[in-house]
Design a protein around this motif. Structure first.
Motif, mmCIF file in Angstrom:
data_model
loop_
_atom_site.group_PDB
_atom_site.id
_atom_site.type_symbol
_atom_site.label_atom_id
_atom_site.label_comp_id
_atom_site.label_asym_id
_atom_site.label_seq_id
_atom_site.Cartn_x
_atom_site.Cartn_y
_atom_site.Cartn_z
ATOM 1 N N ALA A 149 14.029 34.391 14.366
ATOM 2 C CA ALA A 149 14.899 34.395 15.546
ATOM 3 C C ALA A 149 15.998 35.436 15.368
ATOM 4 C CB ALA A 149 15.513 33.020 15.771
ATOM 5 N N LEU A 150 16.132 36.326 16.357
ATOM 6 C CA LEU A 150 17.125 37.400 16.303
ATOM 7 C C LEU A 150 18.123 37.195 17.435
ATOM 8 C CD1 LEU A 150 17.782 40.079 14.795
ATOM 9 C CD2 LEU A 150 16.482 41.259 16.575
ATOM 10 N N TYR A 151 19.404 37.104 17.091
ATOM 11 C CA TYR A 151 20.472 36.832 18.054
ATOM 12 C C TYR A 151 21.341 38.076 18.222
ATOM 13 C CZ TYR A 151 19.202 31.995 16.961
ATOM 14 O OH TYR A 151 18.514 30.817 16.761
ATOM 15 N N HIS A 152 21.737 38.377 19.479
ATOM 16 C CA HIS A 152 22.584 39.529 19.790
ATOM 17 C C HIS A 152 23.762 39.083 20.652
ATOM 18 C CE1 HIS A 152 19.694 42.791 18.668
ATOM 19 N NE2 HIS A 152 18.819 41.846 18.937
ATOM 20 N N LYS A 153 24.900 39.726 20.420
ATOM 21 C CA LYS A 153 26.031 39.590 21.334
ATOM 22 C C LYS A 153 26.816 40.881 21.322
ATOM 23 C CE LYS A 153 29.840 37.263 20.422
ATOM 24 N NZ LYS A 153 30.828 36.170 20.237
ATOM 25 N N LEU A 166 26.435 42.342 28.523
ATOM 26 C CA LEU A 166 26.122 41.152 27.740
ATOM 27 C C LEU A 166 27.306 40.765 26.855
ATOM 28 C CD1 LEU A 166 24.036 39.074 26.795
ATOM 29 C CD2 LEU A 166 23.225 40.740 25.130
ATOM 30 N N SER A 167 27.948 39.610 27.140
ATOM 31 C CA SER A 167 29.065 39.150 26.321
ATOM 32 C C SER A 167 28.801 37.765 25.747
ATOM 33 C CB SER A 167 30.353 39.129 27.159
ATOM 34 O OG SER A 167 30.196 38.274 28.274
ATOM 35 N N HIS A 168 27.572 37.282 25.885
ATOM 36 C CA HIS A 168 27.186 35.987 25.324
ATOM 37 C C HIS A 168 26.033 36.220 24.351
ATOM 38 C CE1 HIS A 168 24.741 36.755 28.959
ATOM 39 N NE2 HIS A 168 23.754 36.345 28.184
ATOM 40 N N TRP A 169 25.721 35.211 23.560
ATOM 41 C CA TRP A 169 24.614 35.327 22.623
ATOM 42 C C TRP A 169 23.275 35.218 23.345
ATOM 43 C CZ3 TRP A 169 24.951 36.904 17.755
ATOM 44 C CH2 TRP A 169 26.156 36.762 17.073
ATOM 45 N N GLU A 170 22.342 36.098 22.988
ATOM 46 C CA GLU A 170 20.975 35.997 23.460
ATOM 47 C C GLU A 170 20.048 36.013 22.252
ATOM 48 O OE1 GLU A 170 19.760 38.666 26.501
ATOM 49 O OE2 GLU A 170 20.891 37.600 28.044
ATOM 50 N N VAL A 171 18.883 35.378 22.393
ATOM 51 C CA VAL A 171 17.965 35.250 21.273
ATOM 52 C C VAL A 171 16.576 35.732 21.672
ATOM 53 C CG1 VAL A 171 17.443 32.845 21.893
ATOM 54 C CG2 VAL A 171 16.988 33.660 19.555
ATOM 55 N N GLN A 172 15.884 36.338 20.727
ATOM 56 C CA GLN A 172 14.519 36.770 20.926
ATOM 57 C C GLN A 172 13.770 36.610 19.612
ATOM 58 O OE1 GLN A 172 15.956 41.258 21.010
ATOM 59 N NE2 GLN A 172 13.723 41.189 21.022
ATOM 60 N N GLY A 173 12.444 36.568 19.699
ATOM 61 C CA GLY A 173 11.645 36.484 18.490
ATOM 62 C C GLY A 173 11.554 37.834 17.800
ATOM 63 N N THR A 174 11.361 37.817 16.484
ATOM 64 C CA THR A 174 11.246 39.067 15.730
ATOM 65 C C THR A 174 10.345 38.859 14.520
ATOM 66 O OG1 THR A 174 12.443 40.810 14.548
ATOM 67 C CG2 THR A 174 13.295 38.580 14.331
ATOM 68 N N ASN A 175 9.656 39.912 14.147
ATOM 69 C CA ASN A 175 8.862 39.904 12.919
ATOM 70 C C ASN A 175 9.447 40.843 11.874
ATOM 71 O OD1 ASN A 175 6.780 38.058 13.692
ATOM 72 N ND2 ASN A 175 5.868 39.666 14.960
ATOM 73 N N GLN A 176 10.609 41.433 12.171
ATOM 74 C CA GLN A 176 11.198 42.380 11.235
ATOM 75 C C GLN A 176 11.792 41.643 10.039
ATOM 76 O OE1 GLN A 176 14.355 44.493 13.303
ATOM 77 N NE2 GLN A 176 15.898 43.063 12.585
ATOM 78 N N VAL A 200 23.276 29.223 13.491
ATOM 79 C CA VAL A 200 22.719 29.517 14.805
ATOM 80 C C VAL A 200 23.853 29.530 15.832
ATOM 81 C CG1 VAL A 200 21.206 28.686 16.647
ATOM 82 C CG2 VAL A 200 20.503 28.474 14.249
ATOM 83 N N PRO A 201 24.012 30.595 16.614
ATOM 84 C CA PRO A 201 25.082 30.641 17.623
ATOM 85 C C PRO A 201 24.905 29.537 18.671
ATOM 86 C CG PRO A 201 24.135 32.812 17.267
ATOM 87 C CD PRO A 201 23.236 31.840 16.586
ATOM 88 N N VAL A 202 26.011 28.946 19.055
ATOM 89 C CA VAL A 202 25.975 27.875 20.071
ATOM 90 C C VAL A 202 25.721 28.484 21.447
ATOM 91 C CG1 VAL A 202 27.315 26.042 21.175
ATOM 92 C CG2 VAL A 202 27.516 26.435 18.701
ATOM 93 N N GLY A 203 24.825 27.891 22.207
ATOM 94 C CA GLY A 203 24.597 28.308 23.592
ATOM 95 C C GLY A 203 23.847 29.589 23.769
ATOM 96 N N ALA A 204 23.093 30.032 22.753
ATOM 97 C CA ALA A 204 22.338 31.292 22.886
ATOM 98 C C ALA A 204 21.263 31.171 23.961
ATOM 99 C CB ALA A 204 21.712 31.651 21.557
ATOM 100 N N ARG A 205 21.143 32.210 24.787
ATOM 101 C CA ARG A 205 20.146 32.239 25.839
ATOM 102 C C ARG A 205 18.947 33.073 25.425
ATOM 103 N NH1 ARG A 205 24.281 34.140 30.684
ATOM 104 N NH2 ARG A 205 25.992 32.678 30.212
#
Length: 218
Positions: free
Chosen positions: A75-79, A99-109, A210-215
């Motif tokens: 899981a990769l999180y960005h803000k 983008l000023s909130h946390w977002e999450v996406q899958g990653t294999n890196q 894990v960031p709270v409220g990640a989308r």
């Protein structure tokens, strides 16, 4: 001898990444720059054993603001942190890509990906000892690693060298490289990127939450 490729030097460098990861964790600084162009810097921590990573990237969004990144397993999180706008809009704020909130996406890196060309150590053509140095109080041995070029999507990577400084336990203290690319599109002059990573505080406590409220990133 110094500057000569040897099997012993190759075996030491081959084992360096495993020895670095065996330390469990570390803090790191990575600096990127395009020669004559932009630059950025990442300050962070990594827990190799738990596949956890956290860093802040500066120098994004044309120098305004920064990007916070966390990786926990796959899981990769960005803000993207808010930054002041130009003087024409006093008191206003903008964020990179809005983008000023946390977002999450899958990653294999791997969690080592932000720390530079570590993976390139696995496809070396030759390794040579080039000297020793004391860097910020750490005694290191320097190795020059020859990496072959490859053709990827019409872009040619020129062969290049990675310089690796290992501490007295065979762990990576610093890595630096300059990579060149030429292609059929874009400017005729090759694009040259410089990258340097320094690792420190091996074994320091690193626990990435894990960031709270990640989308979910769309």
């Amino acid at each position: 001898g110094c500057g000569r490729t040897s099997r012993s030097a190759r075996s030491v460098v081959d084992a360096a990444l495993a020895r670095t990861e065996a330390a469990g964790s570390a803090h790191f600084v990575t600096e990127w720059s395009v020669i004559g162009g932009t630059s950025s810097e990442a300050l962070g921590s990594v827990n190799f054993a738990r596949s956890q990573l956290a860093y802040t990237l500066y120098g994004v969004a044309s120098g305004n603001g920064s990007e916070d990144v966390r990786q926990i397993g796959h899981a990769l999180y960005h803000k993207f942190v808010l930054a002041p706008t130009n003087p024409a809009s006093p008191g206003g704020v903008v964020s990179h890509l809005g983008l000023s909130h946390w977002e999450v996406q899958g990653t294999n890196q791997p969690v080592t990906a932000p720390m530079g060309p570590l993976g390139a150590l696995l496809r070396t053509e030759g390794v040579a000892v080039v000297g020793s140095a004391e860097l910020s109080g750490v005694k290191t041995t320097a190795y020059r690693v020859s990496v072959p070029g490859s053709a990827l999507s019409g872009v040619h990577e020129e062969p290049y060298f990675i310089y690796v400084w290992l501490d007295n336990k065979g762990r990576i203290y610093n890595m630096s490289a300059q990579e060149g690319q030429t292609g059929t599109k874009g400017p005729k002059a090759p694009l040259r990127t410089s990258i340097s990573t320094t690792l420190a505080d091996f074994g320091a406590p690193v626990d990435v939450q894990v960031p709270v409220g990640a989308r979910t990133m769309r």
